[in-house]
Design a protein around this motif. Structure first.
Motif, PDB file in Angstrom:
ATOM      1  N   ILE A  37      -5.670   4.171  -1.330  1.00  0.00           N
ATOM      2  CA  ILE A  37      -5.616   2.794  -0.266  1.00  0.00           C
ATOM      3  C   ILE A  37      -6.364   2.446   0.364  1.00  0.00           C
ATOM      4  CG2 ILE A  37      -2.848   2.319  -1.956  1.00  0.00           C
ATOM      5  CD1 ILE A  37      -1.930   4.129   1.069  1.00  0.00           C
ATOM      6  N   LYS A  58      -6.533  -1.875  -2.320  1.00  0.00           N
ATOM      7  CA  LYS A  58      -5.900  -1.159  -3.249  1.00  0.00           C
ATOM      8  C   LYS A  58      -6.130  -0.916  -4.803  1.00  0.00           C
ATOM      9  CE  LYS A  58      -0.779  -0.678  -4.420  1.00  0.00           C
ATOM     10  NZ  LYS A  58       0.207  -1.190  -4.468  1.00  0.00           N
ATOM     11  N   LEU A 115       0.727  -0.877   0.324  1.00  0.00           N
ATOM     12  CA  LEU A 115      -0.525   0.125  -0.185  1.00  0.00           C
ATOM     13  C   LEU A 115       1.066   1.743   0.158  1.00  0.00           C
ATOM     14  CD1 LEU A 115      -2.597  -0.673   2.306  1.00  0.00           C
ATOM     15  CD2 LEU A 115      -2.998  -1.523  -0.401  1.00  0.00           C
TER      16      LEU A 115
END
Length: 315
Positions: free
Chosen positions: A201, A190, A51
């Motif tokens: 994210i 994501k 992320l």
């Protein structure tokens, strides 16, 4: 897996806010365990789905609710010990709702010492003008908010946009799509934004809402309720949320099992021809533990409540 991002996960119950003074040491231990659990779960999501990367400028969307406050709080803790360098910029969209306390977030964020940007746009008037009284406002409000935040992300040279959706939100979205849209589709941790220009994210993907409620109570976040849509009780998402809570009460642990299922998809045992080539299936002569049993019913563990006998009935 980097131990810097995650700590040993714990599963004890969080503390009660107004417990007697004699229990203070125990309360502090429970708070410490809750914090470790949250950091572990967010850190694991960051690693599992990549992320946040070195050099990222992460826009942390802060609405004034418990989820976004909790996300910012945990990300700041992880940033201090992360094995990479990244920036956090808290961004709030002031939609000019009547009675909105515009001073609260700037004061809180300044005291926190985090970079922040307050974007002021009167989307409230647009929504009230377009949507008839009594109708759901969330869809239009969300579209307007999304477009504004994408623009702000470009202006601030943001590389990732972090939203505060948690595990329960993701499960609710899955059931909403299944029940009302006819899709097996959830809310991913994501993705590329719908305009194709941003990475979105969800660092709280592994976090249970009940833990965020307890953490917000402990940290005493200055919660700002949404007066625009917060009173709309008949939303489909609320109905799904009530259904999930009822399930969890009747069968404790079901929420965790359902969330695990989102990470264990078997396309060959569904019916989407774009995900699995059913037409060209041929026998292999090789045993496969994941192969269909054909004539046997699938066996599942039977969930039961204490002091109750559960009888499994074959249809």
């Amino acid at each position: 897996m980097s131990a810097v991002w995650t700590e040993t996960e714990v599963t004890t119950e969080a503390p009660q806010a107004d417990a007697p003074a004699a229990k203070q040491p125990q309360i502090e231990r429970e708070i410490n365990k809750l914090e470790k659990r949250l950091c572990h779960q967010v850190g694991k999501a960051i690693m599992d789905f990549n992320l946040i990367e070195d050099g990222d400028r992460v826009m942390v969307c802060v609405s004034g609710g418990k989820d976004s406050f909790g996300m910012l709080d945990i990300l700041l803790k992880l940033q201090a010990r992360a094995p990479i360098k990244f920036e956090l910029i808290a961004v709030n969209l002031d939609q000019k709702q009547p009675g909105f306390p515009a001073h609260i977030l700037p004061e809180y964020l300044a005291k926190l010492g985090v970079q922040f940007h307050i974007e002021t746009q009167d989307t409230y008037s647009i929504v009230k003008k377009v949507i008839p009284e009594g109708k759901t406002m969330c869809s239009l409000c969300s579209r307007l908010r999304r477009g504004i935040l994408y623009r702000v992300a470009d202006e601030l040279k943001i590389t990732k946009i972090a939203l505060g959706h948690h595990r329960d939100d993701m499960l609710q979205t899955f059931f909403l799509n299944m029940f009302f849209a006819g899709k097996l589709k959830g809310m991913p941790p994501k993705l590329v934004s719908d305009d194709g220009g941003h990475i979105v994210i969800r660092p709280l993907a592994n976090v249970a809402e009940k833990d965020l409620i307890r953490w917000a109570d402990h940290r005493q976040f200055p919660i700002i309720p949404c007066s625009l849509c917060g009173s709309q009780e008949n939303l489909q998402r609320k109905q799904i949320g009530n259904m999930m809570r009822d399930w969890e009460k009747q069968y404790p642990g079901r929420t965790e099992t359902m969330f695990t299922a989102l990470q264990n998809v078997v396309p060959s045992h569904l019916m989407d021809t774009t995900r699995h080539n059913f037409k060209d299936i041929k026998t292999t002569g090789v045993p496969d533990a994941d192969g269909d049993k054909g004539f046997d019913d699938e066996a599942f563990p039977v969930a039961s409540l204490p002091s109750l006998q559960v009888v499994s009935i074959r249809s």
